[in-house]
Design a protein around this motif. Structure first.
Motif, PDB file in Angstrom:
ATOM      1  N   UNK A  68       6.613   2.761 -16.058  1.00 27.13           N
ATOM      2  CA  UNK A  68       7.642   2.114 -16.886  1.00 27.13           C
ATOM      3  C   UNK A  68       8.251   0.866 -16.250  1.00 27.13           C
ATOM      4  N   UNK A  69       8.141   0.711 -14.936  1.00 24.54           N
ATOM      5  CA  UNK A  69       8.779  -0.441 -14.296  1.00 24.54           C
ATOM      6  C   UNK A  69       7.912  -1.695 -14.344  1.00 24.54           C
ATOM      7  N   UNK A  70       6.602  -1.546 -14.596  1.00 27.93           N
ATOM      8  CA  UNK A  70       5.680  -2.679 -14.636  1.00 27.93           C
ATOM      9  C   UNK A  70       5.827  -3.549 -13.386  1.00 27.93           C
ATOM     10  N   UNK A  71       5.466  -2.970 -12.251  1.00 29.23           N
ATOM     11  CA  UNK A  71       5.596  -3.646 -10.958  1.00 29.23           C
ATOM     12  C   UNK A  71       4.205  -3.867 -10.361  1.00 29.23           C
ATOM     13  N   UNK A  72       3.617  -5.040 -10.600  1.00 29.15           N
ATOM     14  CA  UNK A  72       2.228  -5.287 -10.190  1.00 29.15           C
ATOM     15  C   UNK A  72       2.002  -5.313  -8.683  1.00 29.15           C
ATOM     16  N   UNK A  73       3.060  -5.582  -7.897  1.00 29.89           N
ATOM     17  CA  UNK A  73       2.910  -5.671  -6.440  1.00 29.89           C
ATOM     18  C   UNK A  73       3.428  -4.445  -5.696  1.00 29.89           C
ATOM     19  N   UNK A  74       3.647  -3.350  -6.420  1.00 30.84           N
ATOM     20  CA  UNK A  74       4.214  -2.155  -5.776  1.00 30.84           C
ATOM     21  C   UNK A  74       3.346  -1.612  -4.649  1.00 30.84           C
ATOM     22  N   UNK A  75       2.085  -1.994  -4.633  1.00 27.67           N
ATOM     23  CA  UNK A  75       1.148  -1.543  -3.602  1.00 27.67           C
ATOM     24  C   UNK A  75       1.537  -2.073  -2.212  1.00 27.67           C
ATOM     25  N   UNK A  76       2.481  -3.034  -2.167  1.00 26.85           N
ATOM     26  CA  UNK A  76       2.922  -3.642  -0.902  1.00 26.85           C
ATOM     27  C   UNK A  76       4.374  -3.241  -0.582  1.00 26.85           C
ATOM     28  N   UNK A  77       4.657  -1.972  -0.265  1.00 26.18           N
ATOM     29  CA  UNK A  77       6.043  -1.522  -0.099  1.00 26.18           C
ATOM     30  C   UNK A  77       6.728  -2.056   1.152  1.00 26.18           C
ATOM     31  N   UNK A  78       5.941  -2.523   2.133  1.00 31.02           N
ATOM     32  CA  UNK A  78       6.570  -2.951   3.385  1.00 31.02           C
ATOM     33  C   UNK A  78       7.462  -4.174   3.194  1.00 31.02           C
ATOM     34  N   UNK A  79       7.372  -4.816   2.033  1.00 34.43           N
ATOM     35  CA  UNK A  79       8.198  -6.000   1.792  1.00 34.43           C
ATOM     36  C   UNK A  79       9.630  -5.673   1.379  1.00 34.43           C
ATOM     37  N   UNK A  80       9.875  -4.470   0.866  1.00 35.37           N
ATOM     38  CA  UNK A  80      11.237  -4.185   0.395  1.00 35.37           C
ATOM     39  C   UNK A  80      11.939  -3.081   1.183  1.00 35.37           C
ATOM     40  N   UNK A 291      -6.923  -7.876  -2.252  1.00 35.52           N
ATOM     41  CA  UNK A 291      -6.712  -9.131  -1.522  1.00 35.52           C
ATOM     42  C   UNK A 291      -6.752 -10.332  -2.467  1.00 35.52           C
ATOM     43  N   UNK A 292      -7.728 -10.349  -3.375  1.00 33.35           N
ATOM     44  CA  UNK A 292      -7.909 -11.511  -4.245  1.00 33.35           C
ATOM     45  C   UNK A 292      -6.759 -11.655  -5.240  1.00 33.35           C
ATOM     46  N   UNK A 293      -6.409 -10.584  -5.906  1.00 33.76           N
ATOM     47  CA  UNK A 293      -5.371 -10.654  -6.943  1.00 33.76           C
ATOM     48  C   UNK A 293      -3.963 -10.507  -6.379  1.00 33.76           C
ATOM     49  N   UNK A 294      -3.832  -9.768  -5.288  1.00 33.39           N
ATOM     50  CA  UNK A 294      -2.504  -9.505  -4.738  1.00 33.39           C
ATOM     51  C   UNK A 294      -2.087 -10.446  -3.634  1.00 33.39           C
ATOM     52  N   UNK A 295      -3.064 -11.109  -3.006  1.00 25.51           N
ATOM     53  CA  UNK A 295      -2.731 -12.019  -1.921  1.00 25.51           C
ATOM     54  C   UNK A 295      -2.194 -11.325  -0.692  1.00 25.51           C
ATOM     55  N   UNK A 296      -2.457 -10.014  -0.584  1.00 23.61           N
ATOM     56  CA  UNK A 296      -2.062  -9.233   0.589  1.00 23.61           C
ATOM     57  C   UNK A 296      -3.191  -8.288   0.943  1.00 23.61           C
TER      58      UNK A 296
END
Length: 314
Positions: A68-80, A291-296
């Motif tokens: 429900x949150x529509x968070x495309x970058x959630x796979x990178x939790x170390x950022x928050x 890596x390609x779509x997420x840049x991480x």
């Protein structure tokens, strides 16, 4: 303690190229396939990566993202979020508005249920109101042994917030700007951890990305003073995510250096030989879609958990 056996990872449900982060993440590229296919590929890569970590004895806590949150970058939790050995959890201000929706308190409950102790939460997110950002261990590369915080300044890492963090956590800031060439122009690299990795006894770094000679000299002096063996990577290798590595503890206290297969395949035999001196094993997994779509890459996907364990009742 510089490295840990415990990792938190978020399994994606809406992974795609995030239009809000693409404005200053120049590692991202558009794949001309449907978002559903991108997400399916990312989930497959994620699951394979987790299996690789588990097979080497890493304690991985996997939590599913929320549809429900529509968070495309959630796979990178170390950022928050980051977790510290004094029982502190830190929550960080994020550049992209849709990434702010990744923050969720239930992760703390999950970790406490696993036996970790949380004593306090330090929250810097009010800085978003002033358009000031500091994106976790993407922005802050911690040398926990020597109490230093390396940070490449960018639109996602502001100096005043880094200084505040260093005062709160009693560490020395090592500040510089790192650049990459984008269509012939030198532009700031969005996160420190794509051009630099800190191990117990070594540091992987793209020195060519630090254009200012005095800043480069300062970074090198700090690393050498602290006895780190420096493994220099090129800008080309950095773009294969060779800077986005993480040293972790596996079975039988083994030192593992974790990275993507693209990062590993970009390394020279000499670089691999040096890294093998300080690690029992180099571990890698294919993360091409992420890596390609997420840049991480691999490091961005792993939020280290340094929290102490709860004392058991007598």
């Amino acid at each position: 303690m510089q490295i840990t056996n415990s990792i938190l990872m978020i399994r994606p449900v809406n992974f795609r190229m995030n239009e809000q982060t693409a404005v200053n993440n120049y590692f991202m590229e558009d794949l001309s396939i449907k978002n559903a296919e991108i997400n399916a590929r990312a989930q497959h890569e994620f699951d394979q990566f987790v299996e690789v970590l588990l097979s080497h004895g890493v304690d991985v806590t996997v939590v599913d993202d929320r549809v429900e949150t529509d968070t495309p970058d959630s796979i990178f939790p170390n950022n928050w979020i980051s977790f510290h050995d004094n029982g502190t959890v830190v929550v960080y201000p994020m550049f992209a508005e849709n990434r702010r929706k990744e923050r969720r308190e239930d992760l703390l409950d999950i970790l406490e249920e696993k036996g970790f102790r949380i004593d306090q939460v330090v929250d810097y997110t009010a800085a978003e109101e002033d358009s000031l950002f500091l994106e976790g261990t993407g922005s802050i590369l911690m040398d926990r042994i020597n109490q230093k915080a390396y940070c490449a300044l960018s639109e996602r890492a502001h100096e005043e917030l880094l200084i505040e963090f260093c005062e709160d956590f009693e560490c020395t800031p090592v500040i510089f700007t790192a650049y990459q060439t984008v269509e012939g122009e030198r532009l700031p690299i969005y996160h420190t951890n794509v051009m630099m990795c800190m191990g117990e006894d070594f540091a992987v770094i793209c020195l060519d990305s630090i254009d200012d000679k005095s800043e480069k000299r300062n970074v090198l002096n700090h690393l050498k003073q602290d006895g780190k063996t420096i493994v220099e990577i090129s800008e080309t290798q950095m773009h294969q995510f060779a800077g986005n590595m993480l040293q972790v503890i596996g079975s039988d206290a083994q030192r593992l250096l974790v990275m993507s297969s693209s990062a590993y395949n970009s390394l020279t035999p000499a670089q691999i030989a040096t890294l093998e001196k300080y690690n029992d094993k180099i571990v890698h997994s294919a993360l091409d879609t992420i890596e390609t779509c997420g840049g991480g890459s691999a490091r961005c996907m792993m939020a280290e958990v340094f929290l102490p364990r709860q004392s058991k009742p007598a």
